[in-house]
Write a protein that holds these residues in place. Structure first.
Motif, mmCIF file in Angstrom:
data_model
loop_
_atom_site.group_PDB
_atom_site.id
_atom_site.type_symbol
_atom_site.label_atom_id
_atom_site.label_comp_id
_atom_site.label_asym_id
_atom_site.label_seq_id
_atom_site.Cartn_x
_atom_site.Cartn_y
_atom_site.Cartn_z
ATOM 1 N N UNK A 27 0.810 -1.221 0.000
ATOM 2 C CA UNK A 27 0.000 0.000 0.000
ATOM 3 C C UNK A 27 0.844 1.273 0.000
ATOM 4 N N UNK A 30 2.342 1.645 -3.626
ATOM 5 C CA UNK A 30 1.291 1.990 -4.582
ATOM 6 C C UNK A 30 0.838 3.429 -4.388
ATOM 7 N N UNK A 31 0.682 3.797 -3.124
ATOM 8 C CA UNK A 31 0.206 5.158 -2.845
ATOM 9 C C UNK A 31 1.182 6.187 -3.392
ATOM 10 N N UNK A 33 3.414 5.918 -5.663
ATOM 11 C CA UNK A 33 3.438 5.859 -7.126
ATOM 12 C C UNK A 33 2.284 6.674 -7.730
ATOM 13 N N UNK B 53 -3.013 8.529 -5.020
ATOM 14 C CA UNK B 53 -2.415 7.433 -4.261
ATOM 15 C C UNK B 53 -3.449 6.418 -3.824
ATOM 16 N N UNK B 54 -4.571 6.925 -3.283
ATOM 17 C CA UNK B 54 -5.639 6.022 -2.826
ATOM 18 C C UNK B 54 -6.197 5.219 -4.003
ATOM 19 N N UNK B 56 -4.638 4.346 -6.681
ATOM 20 C CA UNK B 56 -3.694 3.299 -7.089
ATOM 21 C C UNK B 56 -3.813 2.067 -6.188
ATOM 22 N N UNK B 57 -3.975 2.309 -4.881
ATOM 23 C CA UNK B 57 -4.181 1.179 -3.959
ATOM 24 C C UNK B 57 -5.477 0.449 -4.351
ATOM 25 N N UNK B 60 -4.977 -1.725 -7.431
ATOM 26 C CA UNK B 60 -4.211 -2.955 -7.205
ATOM 27 C C UNK B 60 -4.971 -3.934 -6.326
#
Lengths: 174, 194
Positions: A27, A30-31, A33, B53-54, B56-57, B60
């Motif tokens: 997390x 990903x965040x 990025x 960002x949120x 992207x989480x 995924x």
């Protein structure tokens, strides 16, 4: 109701993070990025935003809205559109902060539960800052030829203004 | 279109300022507004990075594709030729969800992401595509269910029931949305399905 609206954002984020952890997503990686990608987008957006905001600011400072209000007020009156709501309708598509200032003035001069106050409220609640949205979306994506986006969006705004008068008249009376 | 509009706003402001006697204010606007634009971007930037960002989480973790699946029967009819598993379609679904919940600050970055992704997926250069126009117009018509700003200001100015405008707002929003979508689709009425 307010408990729901107050906690909806943290709740959504918590659910996304929780699902991410369950699915063993990195997390933090990903965040950062995703955040970095959008930071680059902000940089792309700045030149468009400076031009747009300055042009709108000039228009507002010049008193053009007042002149336009005076010019179309008799026509609006003929159509049954309340003259007091005209400045709000004219500034609404151009400037969000400007519309908010005009709206507050309206509520101060006319009670929020009056006909004018209700029409202004419905108008503000059901429309968006059209120019800003178009400029920001297309500016960031570097789209120069917007084709009929603006005319279609303004058709919607005009419909919204007319319907705010009609619905308030229908549901609350004059 | 936008360039003429911006040019018009700048040029018309000069005679208007002379007529209304606001020339000093106009000069002040020229000097201050660029700074305001940077301030606005700083204000926007935090939210844009955070929601990026949120998002992207969520991508995924498979949250956005679940959302896209729920929305796709309706939205795939509106956005023709867009891959329902693609980034653009996911961003559209997230943007519409944010708008419906009244999360304007979250909706803007998602909307930008959607338009940028559409440009990539549809291979556009600098001309707006049909899907981009439909999407942008959906956003300018606003799909808010709870007008929280108007409601809180009405309360502040002494309204006895600030939310009594809800049915009127819903009807008006729906009418504006239908009108803009219709206006956006008119040039394509004769087209065959791609």
């Amino acid at each position: 109701m307010s408990l729901f609206t107050n906690s909806i954002i943290p709740l959504i984020i918590a659910v996304i993070v929780a699902v991410g952890l369950v699915k063993r997503v990195d997390i933090v990686g990903s965040f950062t990025e995703g955040a970095r990608d959008n930071l680059a987008m902000c940089g792309d957006l700045l030149p468009t935003l400076i031009l747009l905001i300055t042009a709108i600011g000039m228009l507002r400072a010049s008193g053009a809205i007042d002149l336009l209000t005076a010019a179309v007020s008799s026509f609006a009156d003929y159509l049954g559109f309340p003259e007091e709501c005209l400045p709000l309708a004219l500034i609404r598509p151009i400037s969000g902060s400007g519309a908010l200032a005009v709206y507050e003035d309206t509520l101060e001069s006319y009670h929020p539960d009056s006909f004018v106050g209700r029409v202004a409220s419905v108008m503000l609640g059901s429309t968006e800052t059209t120019f800003y949205t178009i400029a920001v979306y297309y500016g960031a994506a570097r789209i120069k030829n917007t084709r009929h986006t603006l005319s279609a969006a303004l058709t919607g705004d005009l419909t919204g203004f007319i319907f705010s008068v009609l619905t308030v008249r229908l549901l609350f009376g004059e | 279109m936008l360039k003429y509009l911006i040019g018009f706003m700048i040029i018309i402001s000069i005679p208007c300022a002379v007529i209304t006697g606001n020339t000093a204010a106009l000069t002040e606007a020229v000097l201050n507004e660029p700074v305001n634009a940077v301030e606005l971007l700083i204000y926007l930037c935090g939210g844009m990075c955070f929601w990026g960002g949120v998002m992207r989480i969520a991508e995924k973790a498979g949250v956005t594709s679940a959302l896209a699946k729920a929305f796709s029967p309706l939205l795939s009819r509106l956005f023709k030729g867009l891959d329902t598993n693609g980034k653009a379609f996911h961003a559209i679904c997230m943007n519409i969800s944010a708008n419906m919940l009244g999360l304007g600050n979250a909706a803007t970055p998602l909307g930008i992401e959607a338009v940028t992704a559409m440009k990539e997926e549809e291979g556009c250069t600098d001309t707006a595509s049909r899907n981009m126009i439909i999407f942008t117009v959906m956003n300018t018509a606003s799909i808010t269910l709870i007008p929280s700003t108007a409601a809180s200001l009405r309360l502040k100015f002494g309204s006895s029931s600030p939310l009594d405008i809800l049915p009127a707002v819903w009807i008006t929003s729906a009418a504006a949305l239908i009108a803009s979508l219709t206006a956006a689709s008119i040039p394509y009425l004769g087209d065959k399905e791609k």
